[in-house]
Motif scaffolding. Structure first.
Motif, PDB file in Angstrom:
ATOM      1  N   SER A 162       0.926  -1.120  -0.104  1.00  0.00           N
ATOM      2  CA  SER A 162      -0.164   0.029  -0.071  1.00  0.00           C
ATOM      3  C   SER A 162       0.981   1.219  -0.010  1.00  0.00           C
ATOM      4  O   SER A 162       0.512   2.390   0.149  1.00  0.00           O
ATOM      5  N   THR A 163       2.143   1.259  -0.090  1.00  0.00           N
ATOM      6  CA  THR A 163       3.208   2.117   0.016  1.00  0.00           C
ATOM      7  C   THR A 163       3.999   2.008  -1.329  1.00  0.00           C
ATOM      8  O   THR A 163       4.029   0.755  -1.882  1.00  0.00           O
ATOM      9  N   VAL A 164       4.699   3.079  -1.598  1.00  0.00           N
ATOM     10  CA  VAL A 164       5.545   3.342  -2.660  1.00  0.00           C
ATOM     11  C   VAL A 164       6.754   2.165  -2.390  1.00  0.00           C
ATOM     12  O   VAL A 164       7.458   2.248  -1.424  1.00  0.00           O
ATOM     13  N   LEU A 165       7.071   1.343  -3.439  1.00  0.00           N
ATOM     14  CA  LEU A 165       7.842   0.280  -3.223  1.00  0.00           C
ATOM     15  C   LEU A 165       9.448   1.020  -3.501  1.00  0.00           C
ATOM     16  O   LEU A 165       9.721   1.713  -4.745  1.00  0.00           O
ATOM     17  N   ILE A 166      10.449   0.564  -2.822  1.00  0.00           N
ATOM     18  CA  ILE A 166      11.665   1.263  -2.842  1.00  0.00           C
ATOM     19  C   ILE A 166      12.617   0.296  -3.249  1.00  0.00           C
ATOM     20  O   ILE A 166      12.619  -1.016  -2.572  1.00  0.00           O
ATOM     21  N   GLY A 167      13.602   0.235  -4.152  1.00  0.00           N
ATOM     22  CA  GLY A 167      14.536  -0.781  -4.374  1.00  0.00           C
ATOM     23  C   GLY A 167      15.402  -0.564  -5.457  1.00  0.00           C
ATOM     24  O   GLY A 167      15.645   0.681  -5.596  1.00  0.00           O
ATOM     25  N   GLY A 168      16.120  -1.415  -6.034  1.00  0.00           N
ATOM     26  CA  GLY A 168      17.153  -1.207  -7.069  1.00  0.00           C
ATOM     27  C   GLY A 168      18.059  -2.552  -7.521  1.00  0.00           C
ATOM     28  O   GLY A 168      17.820  -3.415  -7.053  1.00  0.00           O
ATOM     29  N   SER A 169      19.029  -2.142  -8.277  1.00  0.00           N
ATOM     30  CA  SER A 169      20.133  -3.123  -8.604  1.00  0.00           C
ATOM     31  C   SER A 169      21.314  -3.051  -7.593  1.00  0.00           C
ATOM     32  O   SER A 169      21.918  -2.012  -7.492  1.00  0.00           O
ATOM     33  N   MET A 170      21.312  -4.005  -6.839  1.00  0.00           N
ATOM     34  CA  MET A 170      22.587  -4.096  -5.759  1.00  0.00           C
ATOM     35  C   MET A 170      23.118  -5.464  -5.412  1.00  0.00           C
ATOM     36  O   MET A 170      22.515  -6.282  -5.889  1.00  0.00           O
ATOM     37  N   SER A 171      24.075  -5.428  -4.729  1.00  0.00           N
ATOM     38  CA  SER A 171      24.563  -6.598  -4.029  1.00  0.00           C
ATOM     39  C   SER A 171      23.724  -6.967  -3.132  1.00  0.00           C
ATOM     40  O   SER A 171      22.943  -6.515  -2.385  1.00  0.00           O
ATOM     41  N   ASP A 172      24.239  -8.438  -2.673  1.00  0.00           N
ATOM     42  CA  ASP A 172      23.301  -9.090  -1.586  1.00  0.00           C
ATOM     43  C   ASP A 172      23.545  -8.126  -0.290  1.00  0.00           C
ATOM     44  O   ASP A 172      22.654  -8.028   0.654  1.00  0.00           O
ATOM     45  N   ALA A 173      24.818  -7.778  -0.065  1.00  0.00           N
ATOM     46  CA  ALA A 173      24.981  -7.145   1.060  1.00  0.00           C
ATOM     47  C   ALA A 173      24.292  -5.638   1.459  1.00  0.00           C
ATOM     48  O   ALA A 173      23.675  -5.355   2.412  1.00  0.00           O
ATOM     49  N   ALA A 214      21.360  -5.079  -0.193  1.00  0.00           N
ATOM     50  CA  ALA A 214      20.120  -5.790  -0.165  1.00  0.00           C
ATOM     51  C   ALA A 214      19.384  -5.850   1.067  1.00  0.00           C
ATOM     52  O   ALA A 214      18.236  -5.658   1.489  1.00  0.00           O
ATOM     53  N   THR A 215      20.341  -6.339   2.191  1.00  0.00           N
ATOM     54  CA  THR A 215      20.110  -6.425   3.507  1.00  0.00           C
ATOM     55  C   THR A 215      20.551  -5.454   4.398  1.00  0.00           C
ATOM     56  O   THR A 215      20.041  -5.508   5.709  1.00  0.00           O
ATOM     57  N   ALA A 216      20.968  -4.195   3.786  1.00  0.00           N
ATOM     58  CA  ALA A 216      21.472  -3.047   4.812  1.00  0.00           C
ATOM     59  C   ALA A 216      20.316  -2.094   5.009  1.00  0.00           C
ATOM     60  O   ALA A 216      20.397  -1.367   5.716  1.00  0.00           O
ATOM     61  N   GLN A 266      13.743 -14.716  -0.038  1.00  0.00           N
ATOM     62  CA  GLN A 266      14.401 -15.130   1.318  1.00  0.00           C
ATOM     63  C   GLN A 266      15.096 -13.779   1.970  1.00  0.00           C
ATOM     64  O   GLN A 266      15.909 -14.202   2.867  1.00  0.00           O
ATOM     65  N   ALA A 267      15.071 -12.671   1.489  1.00  0.00           N
ATOM     66  CA  ALA A 267      15.629 -11.801   1.984  1.00  0.00           C
ATOM     67  C   ALA A 267      15.693 -11.262   3.422  1.00  0.00           C
ATOM     68  O   ALA A 267      14.360 -11.689   3.874  1.00  0.00           O
ATOM     69  N   THR A 268      16.350 -10.569   4.043  1.00  0.00           N
ATOM     70  CA  THR A 268      16.300 -10.279   5.595  1.00  0.00           C
ATOM     71  C   THR A 268      16.758  -8.964   5.556  1.00  0.00           C
ATOM     72  O   THR A 268      17.285  -8.379   5.081  1.00  0.00           O
ATOM     73  N   TYR A 269      16.086  -8.400   6.914  1.00  0.00           N
ATOM     74  CA  TYR A 269      16.511  -7.253   7.489  1.00  0.00           C
ATOM     75  C   TYR A 269      16.613  -7.097   8.908  1.00  0.00           C
ATOM     76  O   TYR A 269      15.671  -7.484   9.638  1.00  0.00           O
ATOM     77  N   LYS A 270      17.720  -6.688   9.252  1.00  0.00           N
ATOM     78  CA  LYS A 270      18.167  -6.693  10.863  1.00  0.00           C
ATOM     79  C   LYS A 270      17.657  -8.221  11.472  1.00  0.00           C
ATOM     80  O   LYS A 270      17.264  -8.270  12.523  1.00  0.00           O
ATOM     81  N   GLY A 271      17.989  -9.228  10.660  1.00  0.00           N
ATOM     82  CA  GLY A 271      17.943 -10.597  11.215  1.00  0.00           C
ATOM     83  C   GLY A 271      16.673 -11.302  11.045  1.00  0.00           C
ATOM     84  O   GLY A 271      16.529 -12.290  11.271  1.00  0.00           O
ATOM     85  N   PRO A 306      12.975 -11.956   8.629  1.00  0.00           N
ATOM     86  CA  PRO A 306      12.657 -12.016   7.195  1.00  0.00           C
ATOM     87  C   PRO A 306      11.940 -10.822   6.656  1.00  0.00           C
ATOM     88  O   PRO A 306      11.005 -10.276   7.239  1.00  0.00           O
ATOM     89  N   ARG A 307      12.262 -10.402   5.454  1.00  0.00           N
ATOM     90  CA  ARG A 307      11.814  -9.374   4.754  1.00  0.00           C
ATOM     91  C   ARG A 307      11.708  -9.624   3.554  1.00  0.00           C
ATOM     92  O   ARG A 307      12.658  -9.141   2.498  1.00  0.00           O
ATOM     93  N   PRO A 308      10.893 -10.659   2.824  1.00  0.00           N
ATOM     94  CA  PRO A 308      11.007 -11.121   1.390  1.00  0.00           C
ATOM     95  C   PRO A 308      10.875  -9.737   0.407  1.00  0.00           C
ATOM     96  O   PRO A 308      10.031  -8.688   0.619  1.00  0.00           O
ATOM     97  N   GLN A 309      11.712  -9.956  -0.449  1.00  0.00           N
ATOM     98  CA  GLN A 309      11.811  -8.862  -1.654  1.00  0.00           C
ATOM     99  C   GLN A 309      11.255  -9.327  -2.913  1.00  0.00           C
ATOM    100  O   GLN A 309      11.362 -10.515  -3.108  1.00  0.00           O
ATOM    101  N   LYS A 310      10.582  -8.433  -3.738  1.00  0.00           N
ATOM    102  CA  LYS A 310      10.171  -8.829  -5.092  1.00  0.00           C
ATOM    103  C   LYS A 310      11.399  -8.674  -5.918  1.00  0.00           C
ATOM    104  O   LYS A 310      12.202  -7.862  -5.809  1.00  0.00           O
TER     105      LYS A 310
END
Length: 331
Positions: free
Chosen positions: A35-46, A48-50, A107-112, A114-118
């Motif tokens: 329901s909110t504007v999606l934020i993302g990009g092209s990036m490394s795994d490190a 993507a979880t930061a 299977q992405a995570t954030y601060k340990g 789960p935070r699934p990413q599209k």
């Protein structure tokens, strides 16, 4: 053509014109489950979880498979590695490059936690000259049937409509859209809306536009043309006005990708070019939402540009702050 993988629950509607500019918008307005504007990009795994990123993306560009045998094979062959479906190597099945990344992002995570990413895929297929008729030759092989395109006209419009229908049929949890390649939109926006209507954009899920393929600081150098690609409020308003017009003309929201990652603290050297779009977007998220933009995807369009890994942490810090503020509701 641009496809978003790994999300369903797509319920998006245009807010009446009279309420868009006055904070209109419904809490029920959703895109790809958000329901909110999606934020993302092209990036490394490190990277993507930061930060609490919603999306990762990749650019797929290759010649199409020359034979339906490529699709029906149980494993790729070494000779097929120039085709995107076998980029994963000869020990994997065709298409593993995409399915692996979809699963990996989920299977992405954030601060340990789960935070699934599209995963968003930008697909550009360069068809060789003399390869045959557009619409009729899209069928055959694994995952689709020759009759999928048989009823479509033999034209670019027929091919585009067929691709949309096939995406919805064979990947119902996938959203698919067209790239806004209207390079003359400043002078011919009406023509652009008509062209995309003819291509069947109302049957797709979103149009997508790339903001720039290079950082403004790179373009500003004489060796690269000496162009002024920095944004003023006027330039930004014009671009957002175009995105809003396209969204309202086809009744679908807009995704922005390949937004330059540079910032004004960079020094205009390799991988450290200046730009102002990251900071501008995060400082004007209300205008982003009012233009019916549902996703901001940041990334370099060429290897010399500033990346998420070389921008001094600017995009990661901006994303964290935006998330902590509650995000920006879709409109």
């Amino acid at each position: 053509m641009f496809a978003a993988k790994g999300g369903a629950n797509q319920q998006w509607q245009l807010v009446p014109a009279g309420s868009v500019g006055s904070g209109g918008g419904s809490s029920a307005t959703r895109f790809m489950g958000s329901s909110t504007v999606l934020i993302g990009g092209s990036m490394s795994d490190a990277s993507a979880t930061a930060a609490p990123f919603d999306v990762r993306y990749a650019y797929v560009h290759s010649q199409p498979a020359p034979s339906s045998d490529y699709y029906s094979a149980s494993k790729c062959q070494d000779a097929w590695k120039s085709w995107w479906g076998c980029w994963s190597g000869s020990t994997t099945a065709p298409g593993t490059y995409v399915t692996w990344w979809d699963s990996h992002a989920a299977q992405a995570t954030y601060k340990g936690s789960p935070r699934p990413q599209k995963f968003f895929w930008t697909w550009c297929s360069a068809r060789p000259r003399g390869s045959g008729r557009l619409g009729r030759r899209s069928g055959g092989g694994r995952g689709h049937h020759p009759r999928d395109c048989g009823s479509q006209e033999n034209s670019a419009a027929g091919l585009s409509r067929c691709l949309i229908a096939m995406a919805h049929k064979y990947a119902p949890n996938t959203a698919v859209g067209f790239h806004l390649s209207c390079w003359d939109w400043q002078n011919n926006t009406r023509g652009c809306t008509e062209d995309y209507a003819n291509l069947g954009a109302r049957n797709a899920d979103f149009p997508v536009a790339d903001v720039s393929d290079r950082d403004a600081g790179w373009y500003a150098q004489p060796a690269h043309g000496g162009h002024d690609n920095f944004w003023t409020d006027r330039k930004a308003a014009a671009s957002l006005g175009f995105y809003k017009t396209m969204a309202e003309s086809v009744g679908k929201p807009v995704v922005l990708w390949q937004i330059p990652v540079g910032n004004m603290a960079q020094n205009n050297t390799l991988n450290h070019y200046k730009d102002d779009k990251v900071d501008w977007f995060f400082a004007h998220m209300d205008q982003v939402a009012n233009a019916h933009v549902v996703g901001l995807l940041f990334g370099a369009g060429q290897q010399e540009q500033t990346s998420v890994e070389t921008d001094g942490g600017n995009l990661i810090n901006k994303t964290i702050a935006h998330h902590n503020s509650g995000g920006t509701a879709l409109k």
